[in-house]
Design a protein around this motif. Structure first.
Motif, PDB file in Angstrom:
ATOM      1  N   SER A 242      47.805  19.804  20.077  1.00  0.00           N
ATOM      2  CA  SER A 242      48.880  19.553  19.114  1.00  0.00           C
ATOM      3  C   SER A 242      50.234  19.437  19.803  1.00  0.00           C
ATOM      4  O   SER A 242      51.178  18.880  19.237  1.00  0.00           O
ATOM      5  CB  SER A 242      48.936  20.698  18.093  1.00  0.00           C
ATOM      6  N   ILE A 243      50.329  19.938  21.011  1.00  0.00           N
ATOM      7  CA  ILE A 243      51.622  20.025  21.683  1.00  0.00           C
ATOM      8  C   ILE A 243      52.103  18.678  22.208  1.00  0.00           C
ATOM      9  O   ILE A 243      53.282  18.344  22.104  1.00  0.00           O
ATOM     10  CB  ILE A 243      51.570  21.072  22.819  1.00  0.00           C
ATOM     11  N   HIS A 244      51.206  17.870  22.759  1.00  0.00           N
ATOM     12  CA  HIS A 244      51.657  16.656  23.447  1.00  0.00           C
ATOM     13  C   HIS A 244      51.502  15.375  22.645  1.00  0.00           C
ATOM     14  O   HIS A 244      52.196  14.391  22.923  1.00  0.00           O
ATOM     15  CB  HIS A 244      50.921  16.507  24.775  1.00  0.00           C
ATOM     16  N   CYS A 245      50.587  15.323  21.701  1.00  0.00           N
ATOM     17  CA  CYS A 245      50.361  14.129  20.887  1.00  0.00           C
ATOM     18  C   CYS A 245      50.361  12.883  21.792  1.00  0.00           C
ATOM     19  O   CYS A 245      49.659  12.849  22.796  1.00  0.00           O
ATOM     20  CB  CYS A 245      51.408  14.040  19.782  1.00  0.00           C
ATOM     21  N   GLY A 246      51.153  11.869  21.486  1.00  0.00           N
ATOM     22  CA  GLY A 246      51.147  10.639  22.273  1.00  0.00           C
ATOM     23  C   GLY A 246      51.815  10.727  23.617  1.00  0.00           C
ATOM     24  O   GLY A 246      51.853   9.749  24.371  1.00  0.00           O
ATOM     25  N   ALA A 247      52.343  11.898  23.952  1.00  0.00           N
ATOM     26  CA  ALA A 247      52.914  12.089  25.289  1.00  0.00           C
ATOM     27  C   ALA A 247      51.865  12.529  26.296  1.00  0.00           C
ATOM     28  O   ALA A 247      52.099  12.483  27.501  1.00  0.00           O
ATOM     29  CB  ALA A 247      54.040  13.126  25.247  1.00  0.00           C
ATOM     30  N   GLY A 248      50.662  12.972  25.800  1.00  0.00           N
ATOM     31  CA  GLY A 248      49.693  13.434  26.781  1.00  0.00           C
ATOM     32  C   GLY A 248      48.430  14.056  26.253  1.00  0.00           C
ATOM     33  O   GLY A 248      47.821  14.872  26.936  1.00  0.00           O
ATOM     34  N   SER A 249      47.965  13.692  25.053  1.00  0.00           N
ATOM     35  CA  SER A 249      46.817  14.375  24.462  1.00  0.00           C
ATOM     36  C   SER A 249      45.544  13.530  24.377  1.00  0.00           C
ATOM     37  O   SER A 249      44.594  13.911  23.706  1.00  0.00           O
ATOM     38  CB  SER A 249      47.163  14.884  23.059  1.00  0.00           C
ATOM     39  N   ILE A 250      45.509  12.400  25.064  1.00  0.00           N
ATOM     40  CA  ILE A 250      44.317  11.547  25.028  1.00  0.00           C
ATOM     41  C   ILE A 250      43.318  11.989  26.095  1.00  0.00           C
ATOM     42  O   ILE A 250      43.703  12.445  27.174  1.00  0.00           O
ATOM     43  CB  ILE A 250      44.706  10.070  25.226  1.00  0.00           C
ATOM     44  N   VAL A 251      42.031  11.878  25.766  1.00  0.00           N
ATOM     45  CA  VAL A 251      40.972  12.070  26.754  1.00  0.00           C
ATOM     46  C   VAL A 251      40.275  10.735  26.955  1.00  0.00           C
ATOM     47  O   VAL A 251      40.171   9.915  26.029  1.00  0.00           O
ATOM     48  CB  VAL A 251      39.952  13.149  26.321  1.00  0.00           C
ATOM     49  N   SER A 252      39.781  10.507  28.185  1.00  0.00           N
ATOM     50  CA  SER A 252      39.162   9.221  28.476  1.00  0.00           C
ATOM     51  C   SER A 252      38.341   9.316  29.754  1.00  0.00           C
ATOM     52  O   SER A 252      38.162  10.408  30.319  1.00  0.00           O
ATOM     53  CB  SER A 252      40.240   8.132  28.605  1.00  0.00           C
ATOM     54  N   THR A 253      37.851   8.187  30.191  1.00  0.00           N
ATOM     55  CA  THR A 253      37.124   8.050  31.448  1.00  0.00           C
ATOM     56  C   THR A 253      37.782   6.961  32.281  1.00  0.00           C
ATOM     57  O   THR A 253      38.444   6.071  31.728  1.00  0.00           O
ATOM     58  CB  THR A 253      35.664   7.646  31.197  1.00  0.00           C
ATOM     59  N   PRO A 254      37.601   6.978  33.605  1.00  0.00           N
ATOM     60  CA  PRO A 254      38.134   5.872  34.408  1.00  0.00           C
ATOM     61  C   PRO A 254      37.597   4.513  33.965  1.00  0.00           C
ATOM     62  O   PRO A 254      38.334   3.522  33.973  1.00  0.00           O
ATOM     63  CB  PRO A 254      37.684   6.235  35.819  1.00  0.00           C
ATOM     64  N   GLY A 255      36.330   4.461  33.562  1.00  0.00           N
ATOM     65  CA  GLY A 255      35.766   3.197  33.116  1.00  0.00           C
ATOM     66  C   GLY A 255      36.490   2.625  31.920  1.00  0.00           C
ATOM     67  O   GLY A 255      36.797   1.427  31.864  1.00  0.00           O
ATOM     68  N   ASP A 256      36.781   3.475  30.929  1.00  0.00           N
ATOM     69  CA  ASP A 256      37.532   3.014  29.751  1.00  0.00           C
ATOM     70  C   ASP A 256      38.967   2.639  30.126  1.00  0.00           C
ATOM     71  O   ASP A 256      39.529   1.679  29.591  1.00  0.00           O
ATOM     72  CB  ASP A 256      37.544   4.101  28.682  1.00  0.00           C
ATOM     73  N   LEU A 257      39.564   3.395  31.029  1.00  0.00           N
ATOM     74  CA  LEU A 257      40.972   3.143  31.355  1.00  0.00           C
ATOM     75  C   LEU A 257      41.161   1.833  32.110  1.00  0.00           C
ATOM     76  O   LEU A 257      42.156   1.135  31.891  1.00  0.00           O
ATOM     77  CB  LEU A 257      41.549   4.311  32.154  1.00  0.00           C
ATOM     78  N   VAL A 258      40.243   1.469  32.996  1.00  0.00           N
ATOM     79  CA  VAL A 258      40.404   0.171  33.666  1.00  0.00           C
ATOM     80  C   VAL A 258      40.185  -0.972  32.674  1.00  0.00           C
ATOM     81  O   VAL A 258      40.826  -2.026  32.779  1.00  0.00           O
ATOM     82  CB  VAL A 258      39.496   0.029  34.909  1.00  0.00           C
ATOM     83  N   LYS A 259      39.298  -0.770  31.689  1.00  0.00           N
ATOM     84  CA  LYS A 259      39.151  -1.774  30.630  1.00  0.00           C
ATOM     85  C   LYS A 259      40.447  -1.905  29.841  1.00  0.00           C
ATOM     86  O   LYS A 259      40.902  -3.018  29.535  1.00  0.00           O
ATOM     87  CB  LYS A 259      38.017  -1.371  29.676  1.00  0.00           C
ATOM     88  N   PHE A 260      41.035  -0.769  29.498  1.00  0.00           N
ATOM     89  CA  PHE A 260      42.273  -0.769  28.711  1.00  0.00           C
ATOM     90  C   PHE A 260      43.383  -1.524  29.420  1.00  0.00           C
ATOM     91  O   PHE A 260      44.007  -2.423  28.843  1.00  0.00           O
ATOM     92  CB  PHE A 260      42.706   0.673  28.439  1.00  0.00           C
ATOM     93  N   ILE A 261      43.640  -1.205  30.679  1.00  0.00           N
ATOM     94  CA  ILE A 261      44.786  -1.823  31.352  1.00  0.00           C
ATOM     95  C   ILE A 261      44.518  -3.291  31.658  1.00  0.00           C
ATOM     96  O   ILE A 261      45.428  -4.123  31.600  1.00  0.00           O
ATOM     97  CB  ILE A 261      45.173  -1.025  32.620  1.00  0.00           C
ATOM     98  N   GLN A 262      43.271  -3.638  31.928  1.00  0.00           N
ATOM     99  CA  GLN A 262      42.953  -5.042  32.172  1.00  0.00           C
ATOM    100  C   GLN A 262      43.157  -5.860  30.899  1.00  0.00           C
ATOM    101  O   GLN A 262      43.738  -6.956  30.931  1.00  0.00           O
ATOM    102  CB  GLN A 262      41.510  -5.155  32.681  1.00  0.00           C
ATOM    103  N   GLN A 263      42.703  -5.328  29.761  1.00  0.00           N
ATOM    104  CA  GLN A 263      42.881  -6.032  28.493  1.00  0.00           C
ATOM    105  C   GLN A 263      44.351  -6.084  28.077  1.00  0.00           C
ATOM    106  O   GLN A 263      44.784  -7.051  27.450  1.00  0.00           O
ATOM    107  CB  GLN A 263      42.042  -5.365  27.398  1.00  0.00           C
ATOM    108  N   LEU A 264      45.109  -5.053  28.426  1.00  0.00           N
ATOM    109  CA  LEU A 264      46.545  -5.077  28.156  1.00  0.00           C
ATOM    110  C   LEU A 264      47.191  -6.263  28.854  1.00  0.00           C
ATOM    111  O   LEU A 264      48.014  -6.979  28.267  1.00  0.00           O
ATOM    112  CB  LEU A 264      47.177  -3.768  28.627  1.00  0.00           C
TER     113      LEU A 264
END
Length: 440
Positions: A242-264
């Motif tokens: 509850s403390i960080h919300c969009g400043a730092g509360s997401i969980v993920s994997t490296p696989g999802d994150l490279v997909k995210f930034i590539q699609q961005l």
């Protein structure tokens, strides 16, 4: 016919400069095999090339249960800390594209009770130029980081600290900016940040291992974080999401994150004009991203930390290359691991630690001997004893074993020593801290 061959040659030349050579996955395996074999790292890595994941690996442990190590896999989730800010920025620009928000809109529209709210713009917050005080600094944050906080309580903490400087005067990294931006997303979309994240990004991209965090549950293939010291790992206190919300509360994997930034970067989430705005740097700050160039190759991304989770996500548009590494506990320096991954990806010279471990005697160690000082409150004395390198610092003595030429480690404390004998310099590395010293 001549024109045809010239055209083919020109096209091949363009292709050769637009894409990196084939990824050296064997060398990446050698790096992570070494780290795994020596118990030097915990975490996960993914590399994407031309929109396709070409390498993934997970090593170490996600949790210790009565000294039994629970191994990760490539779908193990980690808290990504401030990499969450890239997701928040994307959602802000989506709202701008929908005409529901503007970069020049004032914070006062949403939170008039905050300092300088009538002057601070959405753009100021995206660029970390609001002047608001960071709610994690000078607020006894470690004492309450594991306690649930309402939006109202966090707004009161920010308001109570006043302003650090006038809006726009300078850039200063501040979590309060992105906490407030995530609250603004909730107000406009009239849903929680978790629902907005799912609706606007994760479902759209098929990121099945990315979500707003919950209390860590190892049975859900989530990782806990650990700190190393005195030859042992200690589990760290868990931040309440509850403390960080969009400043730092997401969980993920490296696989999802490279997909995210590539699609961005392909325009799947926001238009190219908005992406260009994110990439525009002022005083070294972009909007939701930072420059992470490799030599002359431009790179963009974000790093993050929460507890002892450290994440590094970078994209190199010229090469269509995305790299992500996340760790839940540092022994071998994270910066060295990320540097090694990048050098291997770009086919740069890189020596795997332990692969050229030098055999040293007292004569070979002489070049390191001396007194070093720098950005530490004490001097470091380096000497030899019985063909062993010894360090004296702050009343403590430790031995160091060689990993590579000019690179040594004390395994008990997790301290690393990188020498440059020609320059008479020494870097001391502990977890994510690096201290720079010079020889007297």
């Amino acid at each position: 016919m001549k024109l045809f061959f010239l055209t083919i040659s020109f096209t091949l030349a363009l292709l050769s400069t637009s894409y990196p050579q084939a990824l050296n996955t064997k060398k990446l395996d050698s790096l992570f095999n070494m780290l795994q074999r020596h118990g030097l790292a915990n975490g996960s890595v993914a590399v994407s090339l031309n929109g396709k994941i070409v390498y993934q690996r997970a090593i170490g442990f996600t949790a210790l249960d009565n000294n039994k190590k629970i191994a990760p896999d490539i779908n193990t989730k980690y808290r990504i800390g401030s990499v969450s800010k890239m997701f928040t920025t994307v959602m802000i620009f989506q709202l701008i594209g929908e005409g529901k928000l503007h970069l020049q809109d004032k914070l006062a529209t949403y939170f008039p009770q905050l300092p300088n709210a009538g002057k601070i713009t959405i753009k100021d917050m995206l660029y970390h130029r609001s002047g608001l005080h960071d709610y994690t600094h000078d607020t006894n944050f470690p004492d309450w980081m594991d306690k649930h906080k309402t939006h109202e309580e966090l707004l009161q903490i920010i308001a109570s600290k006043g302003a650090d400087f006038e809006p726009g005067a300078k850039a200063d990294y501040c979590n309060s900016n992105y906490l407030l931006l995530s609250y603004i997303i909730e107000k406009i979309d009239q849903v929680t940040y978790a629902v907005a994240l799912e609706k606007r990004i994760t479902t759209k991209l098929g990121l099945t291992h990315t979500n707003y965090g919950k209390p860590i549950d190892i049975s859900r293939n989530e990782s806990a974080s650990y700190k190393y010291g005195d030859s042992a790992w200690a589990r760290q206190k868990e931040t309440d999401v509850s403390i960080h919300c969009g400043a730092g509360s997401i969980v993920s994997t490296p696989g999802d994150l490279v997909k995210f930034i590539q699609q961005l970067f392909t325009g799947r989430l926001i238009n190219h004009a908005s992406l260009d705005s994110m990439k525009t740097m002022i005083d070294g700050y972009g909007m939701g991203m930072f420059p992470y160039d490799f030599n002359s190759i431009k790179g963009y991304g974000h790093y993050g930390r929460v507890e002892e989770f450290y994440s590094a996500l970078t994209y190199y548009p010229e090469k269509k290359l995305a790299v992500c590494y996340i760790t839940n506990g540092i022994l071998y320096p994270r910066s060295d691991i990320v540097d090694g991954i990048q050098k291997i990806c770009f086919n740069e010279n890189y020596t795997i630690p332990y692969s050229q471990k030098p055999v040293l005697n007292s004569t070979g160690l002489t070049k390191y001997v001396g007194e070093y000082s720098g950005n530490l409150p004490f001097k470091v004395i380096c000497k030899t004893d019985n063909n062993q390198l010894i360090f004296d610092a702050a009343g403590k003595t430790m031995e160091a074993e060689p990993l590579n030429p000019d690179y040594f480690m004390n395994a008990r404390t997790g301290t690393f020593f990188a020498f440059d004998p020609e320059k008479g310099s020494l870097q001391i590395k502990e977890t994510d801290n690096v201290y720079f010293l010079k020889k007297k």
